[in-house]
Write a protein that holds these residues in place. Structure first.
Motif, PDB file in Angstrom:
ATOM      1  N   ALA A   1       0.705  -1.242   0.077  1.00 12.50           N
ATOM      2  CA  ALA A   1       0.012   0.029   0.032  1.00 12.50           C
ATOM      3  C   ALA A   1       0.906   1.075  -0.126  1.00 12.50           C
ATOM      4  O   ALA A   1       0.477   2.208  -0.655  1.00 12.50           O
ATOM      5  N   SER A   2       2.035   1.164   0.919  1.00  9.95           N
ATOM      6  CA  SER A   2       2.661   2.459   1.023  1.00  9.95           C
ATOM      7  C   SER A   2       3.310   2.898  -0.481  1.00  9.95           C
ATOM      8  O   SER A   2       3.427   4.178  -0.819  1.00  9.95           O
TER       9      SER A   2
ATOM     10  N   ASN B   1       0.564   4.088  -3.039  1.00  3.47           N
ATOM     11  CA  ASN B   1      -0.029   5.348  -2.875  1.00  3.47           C
ATOM     12  C   ASN B   1       0.957   6.415  -3.607  1.00  3.47           C
ATOM     13  O   ASN B   1       0.572   7.339  -4.210  1.00  3.47           O
TER      14      ASN B   1
ATOM     15  N   ARG C   1      -8.790   2.026  -4.551  1.00  4.37           N
ATOM     16  CA  ARG C   1     -10.359   1.698  -3.746  1.00  4.37           C
ATOM     17  C   ARG C   1      -9.868   0.584  -2.893  1.00  4.37           C
ATOM     18  O   ARG C   1     -10.557   0.509  -1.716  1.00  4.37           O
ATOM     19  N   ASP C   2      -9.045  -0.372  -3.173  1.00  8.00           N
ATOM     20  CA  ASP C   2      -8.823  -1.441  -2.544  1.00  8.00           C
ATOM     21  C   ASP C   2      -8.305  -0.996  -1.188  1.00  8.00           C
ATOM     22  O   ASP C   2      -8.501  -1.688  -0.095  1.00  8.00           O
ATOM     23  N   ILE C   3      -7.241  -0.056  -1.164  1.00 11.25           N
ATOM     24  CA  ILE C   3      -6.446   0.432   0.094  1.00 11.25           C
ATOM     25  C   ILE C   3      -7.385   0.941   0.898  1.00 11.25           C
ATOM     26  O   ILE C   3      -7.359   1.201   2.246  1.00 11.25           O
ATOM     27  N   ASP C   4      -8.300   2.058   0.012  1.00 14.02           N
ATOM     28  CA  ASP C   4      -8.876   3.140   0.847  1.00 14.02           C
ATOM     29  C   ASP C   4     -10.384   3.263   0.183  1.00 14.02           C
ATOM     30  O   ASP C   4     -10.397   3.529  -1.048  1.00 14.02           O
ATOM     31  N   ARG C   5     -11.554   2.816   0.952  1.00 13.43           N
ATOM     32  CA  ARG C   5     -12.676   2.839   0.121  1.00 13.43           C
ATOM     33  C   ARG C   5     -13.134   4.342  -0.200  1.00 13.43           C
ATOM     34  O   ARG C   5     -13.644   4.366  -1.112  1.00 13.43           O
ATOM     35  N   GLU C   6     -12.524   5.171   0.420  1.00 16.98           N
ATOM     36  CA  GLU C   6     -12.828   6.906   0.003  1.00 16.98           C
ATOM     37  C   GLU C   6     -11.942   7.147  -1.159  1.00 16.98           C
ATOM     38  O   GLU C   6     -11.922   8.378  -1.296  1.00 16.98           O
ATOM     39  N   PHE C   7     -11.017   6.588  -1.617  1.00 17.26           N
ATOM     40  CA  PHE C   7     -10.175   6.968  -2.684  1.00 17.26           C
ATOM     41  C   PHE C   7     -10.656   7.536  -3.590  1.00 17.26           C
ATOM     42  O   PHE C   7     -11.745   7.180  -4.235  1.00 17.26           O
TER      43      PHE C   7
END
Length: 427
Positions: A237-238, A241, A278-284
């Motif tokens: 994830a890091s 991003n 979106r997988d990492i952060d639903r709010e992406f």
């Protein structure tokens, strides 16, 4: 000791809801009627019915001859040998045969890549990728990749090398790295940065103007971008991003590229990156998603008469899919059938992974989905269900045992778990 899986990640049964008995009888009837695609065996035996042992020996003799021919003085002979090996590697499982000869084959491929002409380099790169798939991502595959990665990268980034060789090396680098890169991530980082150095040549300059591509450049940029996108699916994830911030705005500009196939590769990659975000952060949220959607709408309704009809149709279809995904997370799911089984392609990530194997294995991809423990692990299919006459059950279990006990393989399975099939199923 194969890890237990209950019908895919979510324990979903086969969609047909068939009972075990029905499935077993399906398997048996398929098994008795299955005639695997014609391949090196049939060529070797001239189509005569022969017993299995003899067929096996004749195939192996033919393959040994091909390996010897890779060292021939004549470029024509070497090229023919690469083509024959490519055909065999895509249509058969040859783990036992290759495990004893992998270093010889790697050395020959390296020599063809370093010393051959463009056509020979392109063919050798494809066989490199197929060899990694055959060796199955265990320690031997990793060892082979360590030998071949530097030369694949060197040709790919060499502006003087033939474009078709560079394209083939980009594809091979992506596949070999996906299957065989070590867990320490060093090969992954290096391979990704080399691929980036190729496709970012298509990015706009500081004034926002897209460069005019040289002949053959869009095909090379597409191959490098697709290979890179495959490797992005392995990133933590890091790292993701950072990549999203860096590449999404630039890729959006490339949607205006003059080459239809490159525009399509860019559209698919944008969808994949947004999906991973979106997988990492639903709010992406993609920061300029309105402009992106406007641009996608333009591509999805492009009626430009200067473009060939087929190109327009293909572009409209894919951009409609990308737009639907970005706007409301719709994905038009596809089912790939092989034997009595199937996998769902139900996300941009799974589509990228499946397409990458299809590019390398061509029509042999279904055979490998049925029998190759590597692909079955990646797509969450469990152990092979049926064994055709050319694959001994003891052979597969030996391959599997070796593979699944390998530390390198376990580490990579963990890395790739995101791609695990939500619904592996049996028809």
């Amino acid at each position: 000791s194969h890890r237990q899986r209950q019908g895919g990640r979510n324990g979903v049964k086969g969609e047909s809801g068939a009972s075990d008995d029905e499935l077993a009888s399906d398997v048996l009837s398929h098994y008795s009627s299955a005639s695997e695609s014609a391949s090196v065996v049939d060529e070797a035996t001239g189509g005569e019915p022969v017993d299995e042992q003899t067929a096996q020996e004749e195939t192996e003799d033919k393959l040994k001859q091909c390996i010897d021919n890779l060292m021939d003085k004549s470029a024509k002979t070497r090229l023919a040998a690469l083509d024959s090996l490519g055909g065999a590697f895509s249509s058969k499982l040859l783990y036992d045969f290759l495990i004893e000869r992998r270093l010889t084959v790697s050395d020959c491929l390296e020599r063809s890549l370093r010393k051959g002409g463009g056509e020979e380099q392109a063919a050798a790169a494809t066989v490199c990728a197929q060899l990694c798939v055959q060796l199955g991502g265990g320690d031997e595959g990793e060892e082979g990749f360590k030998i071949l990665r530097p030369v694949l990268s060197a040709i790919m980034i060499d502006g003087c090398a033939s474009v078709s060789a560079r394209q083939s090396c980009a594809r091979a680098l992506g596949m070999c790295c996906y299957v065989s890169a070590a867990e320490d991530g060093e090969d992954l980082v290096k391979s990704m940065s080399h691929l980036e150095s190729v496709f970012t040549m298509s990015y706009p300059n500081r004034e926002g103007t897209l460069p005019t591509p040289n002949a053959g450049a869009p095909g090379l940029h597409s191959a490098a971008l697709h290979a890179w996108a495959l490797l992005v699916t392995l990133c933590p994830a890091s790292r993701l991003n950072v990549l999203l911030d860096l590449h999404l705005p630039k890729l959006q500009a490339c949607l205006e590229s003059s080459d239809v196939n490159y525009r399509i590769a860019v559209g698919e990659t944008i969808a994949l990156l947004v999906e991973l975000g979106r997988d990492i952060d639903r709010e992406f949220e993609f920061e300029d998603s309105d402009t992106l959607c406007e641009c996608l709408k333009g591509q999805a309704t492009d009626g430009n008469k200067h473009r060939a009809k087929n190109d327009r149709r293909k572009q409209r279809t894919i951009f409609r899919e990308v737009l639907h995904y970005i706007e409301n997370e719709d994905f038009s799911e596809e089912k790939i059938r092989f034997g009595v089984e199937g996998i769902y392609i139900d996300s941009w990530m799974r589509r990228r992974v499946y397409d990458a194997f299809k590019e390398v294995l061509e029509s042999g991809v279904r055979h490998h989905l049925q029998y190759n423990p590597l692909l079955r692990d990646i797509f969450g299919l469990g152990p092979p269900l049926i064994l055709d006459s050319s694959v001994k059950s003891s052979k597969i279990s030996r391959f599997e045992k070796h593979l699944f006990n390998s530390a390198a393989f376990k580490a990579r399975t963990k890395l790739r778990n995101k791609v695990r099939d939500k619904r592996a199923d049996v028809m």
